[in-house]
Design a protein around this motif. Structure first.
Motif, PDB file in Angstrom:
ATOM      1  N   TYR A 236      -1.924   1.199  -0.106  1.00 52.63           N
ATOM      2  CA  TYR A 236      -2.509   1.628   0.623  1.00 52.63           C
ATOM      3  C   TYR A 236      -2.463   1.879   2.067  1.00 52.63           C
ATOM      4  O   TYR A 236      -1.412   0.422   2.920  1.00 52.63           O
ATOM      5  CB  TYR A 236      -4.104   0.481   1.060  1.00 52.63           C
TER       6      TYR A 236
ATOM      7  N   ASP B 183      -2.052  -0.887 -13.703  1.00 58.19           N
ATOM      8  CA  ASP B 183      -2.112  -0.446 -12.101  1.00 58.19           C
ATOM      9  C   ASP B 183      -2.190  -0.586 -11.283  1.00 58.19           C
ATOM     10  O   ASP B 183      -3.331  -1.818 -10.421  1.00 58.19           O
ATOM     11  CB  ASP B 183      -3.092   1.124 -12.846  1.00 58.19           C
TER      12      ASP B 183
ATOM     13  N   TRP C 160      -4.245   5.927  -0.491  1.00 60.37           N
ATOM     14  CA  TRP C 160      -3.645   4.844  -1.707  1.00 60.37           C
ATOM     15  C   TRP C 160      -2.743   6.290  -2.666  1.00 60.37           C
ATOM     16  O   TRP C 160      -2.645   7.732  -2.061  1.00 60.37           O
ATOM     17  CB  TRP C 160      -4.991   5.155  -2.081  1.00 60.37           C
ATOM     18  N   GLN C 161      -1.613   5.645  -2.842  1.00 60.97           N
ATOM     19  CA  GLN C 161      -1.249   6.071  -3.411  1.00 60.97           C
ATOM     20  C   GLN C 161      -0.807   5.068  -5.179  1.00 60.97           C
ATOM     21  O   GLN C 161      -0.534   3.766  -4.275  1.00 60.97           O
ATOM     22  CB  GLN C 161       0.981   6.646  -2.576  1.00 60.97           C
ATOM     23  N   GLU C 162      -0.055   5.930  -5.614  1.00 56.57           N
ATOM     24  CA  GLU C 162       0.150   4.709  -7.240  1.00 56.57           C
ATOM     25  C   GLU C 162       1.803   4.025  -6.675  1.00 56.57           C
ATOM     26  O   GLU C 162       2.628   4.375  -6.468  1.00 56.57           O
ATOM     27  CB  GLU C 162      -0.288   5.593  -8.298  1.00 56.57           C
TER      28      GLU C 162
ATOM     29  N   ARG D  70      -2.378  -0.033  -6.551  1.00 55.39           N
ATOM     30  CA  ARG D  70      -2.232   1.407  -5.763  1.00 55.39           C
ATOM     31  C   ARG D  70      -1.503   0.646  -4.183  1.00 55.39           C
ATOM     32  O   ARG D  70      -2.419  -0.302  -4.205  1.00 55.39           O
ATOM     33  CB  ARG D  70      -3.726   1.838  -5.790  1.00 55.39           C
TER      34      ARG D  70
ATOM     35  N   TYR E 100      -1.671  -4.334  -1.110  1.00 53.93           N
ATOM     36  CA  TYR E 100      -1.606  -4.107  -2.177  1.00 53.93           C
ATOM     37  C   TYR E 100      -2.683  -3.510  -3.490  1.00 53.93           C
ATOM     38  O   TYR E 100      -2.770  -5.629  -3.805  1.00 53.93           O
ATOM     39  CB  TYR E 100       0.157  -3.984  -2.879  1.00 53.93           C
TER      40      TYR E 100
END
Length: 501
Positions: free
Chosen positions: A243, A239, A250-252, A241, A227
């Protein structure tokens, strides 16, 4: 009358003698059991090859089985009544196998093919000495096969594609997944190995971080997922993300609550990430708020405020299931040396023995090896100097260990991490000379020594981010100084490609 009795006794004795004489006659010898060969394997081989012969009426005593390949006697390795294991004898030629046990003999129905002994393979050199996946490497030597498939070339345990072959030269392609290793060539039963290692790079460029370029970011790892977020770039950032190294995606996830968070302190205990606020939202906004992040629910939870002074650019780590926060800079730009321990079981903080730098420490780095915490480098006092000192920490006491090598610059804002029993430290900024550094070092806790490695392959920088997944480190982001400012790139560091000395 007496004569009749004596005659009877004589006749009886004579009959008994004749009867005993018949019983003493020797029993005729049994018919000998005929030796039989039913099969053998392998059906071909070189001198010295072990051959298993199946059949009947062999002797369990090895020396009582006379086995010949043509006219040459073979050594018997193992023996039972139904199986013999023998070695193809010196000077044997293609022909039938004969076994003799006592007066009985048997000969195989088919020939055993004696193959010529191959000349030993040798490697005299290879070039280039280093490269990446798919690099074509030329191997020089002798007794290779001109048939591509008959040359088995491996980089460690991974087989390489052979693209060209003569008896003295092979061209091979470095296989994906290989690490720095010796190269072996096998032709038939003969194998040769290089004396030198083929070196793959310890650094490999990955895709850029998908968010805004930044420095002084947060990172943590929970259950094999990293993270990364917060920090400062195009404004103060909040923000975050996740991994996944397996899918390289990658994702929010849920952003950090508030107006951004620069250089926070963070640690992971029992699968939960804890974050102590750094500098919030802009100059002059400070907080000692403390939160936890649950990866399962993707939610942040407010916890009891941190009892120490507000700060940012502190150093944090996890040691024996406790979180630690050390030093940092306060809202008055005062450098701290205090040490705080967090117990997640009851949510309490305890102040511990101070870090052994009386003027305070900030932007230091840390790593944990086999349950032992290490911390070092960092900015000192008012910020005009930086440190190259390192200490180990047992939860209470700080003990000096070897400093970074004398040739290395002191620094703050370095990254640190541990992989497979070694510590790694690099990057940062040298305060005295205003240098943004690229150098990297490996720490061996057994030898208590540092070794310089290949430099970070991009701009020198401070306040970068590093995390470890699956025995590899991911290093990037940070401040490269001057017109370069915040960075977005990420590089993979693989210590398996460090060549042994």
């Amino acid at each position: 009358m007496k004569k009749a009795i004596l005659a009877s006794i004589f006749i009886l004795a004579l009959l008994l003698y004749i009867s005993c004489d018949k019983d003493d006659d020797p029993t005729p010898d049994p018919e000998p059991q005929e030796v039989e060969i039913t099969s053998f394997s392998p059906t071909s081989g070189t001198v010295g090859t072990e051959v298993t012969i199946n059949g009947k009426n062999f002797s369990s005593a090895k020396e009582e089985n006379n086995v010949t390949f043509g006219s040459f006697k073979a050594p018997v390795v193992e023996a039972s009544p139904i199986k013999l294991v023998v070695q193809v004898p010196t000077n044997a030629v293609t022909g039938k196998i004969t076994i003799t046990v006592g007066s009985s003999s048997a000969t195989s129905a088919t020939n055993f093919e004696v193959l010529e002994t191959a000349e030993p393979v040798s490697i005299t050199g290879f070039a280039p000495k280093n490269g990446d996946f798919e690099t074509i490497v030329t191997i020089d030597g002798s007794n290779f096969s001109e048939t591509l498939a008959e040359n088995i070339v491996k980089f460690g345990e991974i087989q390489a594609e052979v693209t060209g072959a003569t008896t003295s030269k092979l061209n091979v392609k470095v296989p994906n997944g290989a690490n720095t290793t010796l190269i072996s060539v096998t032709v038939g039963e003969n194998t040769a190995e290089t004396q030198e290692y083929f070196k793959l790079p310890i650094w490999r460029k990955l895709d850029d971080f998908p968010g805004t370029a930044r420095r002084s970011a947060f990172s943590s790892v929970v259950d094999g997922i990293a993270y990364v977020g917060m920090g400062i770039g195009d404004g103060n950032l909040y923000d975050i993300r996740s991994y996944d190294y397996i899918t390289n995606t990658w994702q929010e996830v849920a952003p950090y609550p508030g107006e951004g968070n620069i250089a926070p302190a963070e640690f992971v205990v029992d699968g939960t990430t804890y974050v102590l606020d750094g500098l919030l939202g802009g100059e002059g906004l400070w907080s000692n708020e403390f939160r936890s992040y649950d990866v399962e629910t993707n939610e942040w939870t407010d916890l009891q405020d941190f009892p120490g002074l507000v700060r940012y650019r502190a150093t944090s780590f996890t040691y024996q299931e406790r979180g630690y926060v050390v030093g940092g800079l306060t809202d008055t730009n005062t450098s701290l040396a205090d040490v705080w321990e967090y117990n997640n079981n009851d949510g309490t903080w305890i102040e511990k023995q101070s870090y052994p730098q009386p003027d305070g420490i900030y932007d230091a780095t840390s790593f944990v090896i086999d349950g032992q915490a290490y911390m070092g480098t960092g900015g000192l006092g008012t910020g005009s100097e930086s440190s190259s000192h390192f200490y180990k920490f047992d939860g209470t006491n700080w003990t000096a260990i070897a400093n970074l090598p004398q040739s290395a610059y002191s620094r703050s804002g370095a990254v640190g991490f541990a992989i497979n029993g070694k510590g790694y430290v690099g990057l940062g900024r040298n305060h005295e000379n205003y240098l943004y550094l690229q150098d990297f070092y490996e720490y061996d806790p057994v030898a208590n020594s540092w070794t310089r490695l290949d430099d970070f392959p991009s701009h020198g920088r401070s306040s970068a981010t590093a995390f470890v997944l699956d025995g590899k480190a991911y290093v990037g982001l940070g401040d490269a100084g001057g017109d370069l400012d915040e960075q977005q790139d990420i590089y993979l560091f693989d210590p398996a490609n460090i060549a042994p000395e």
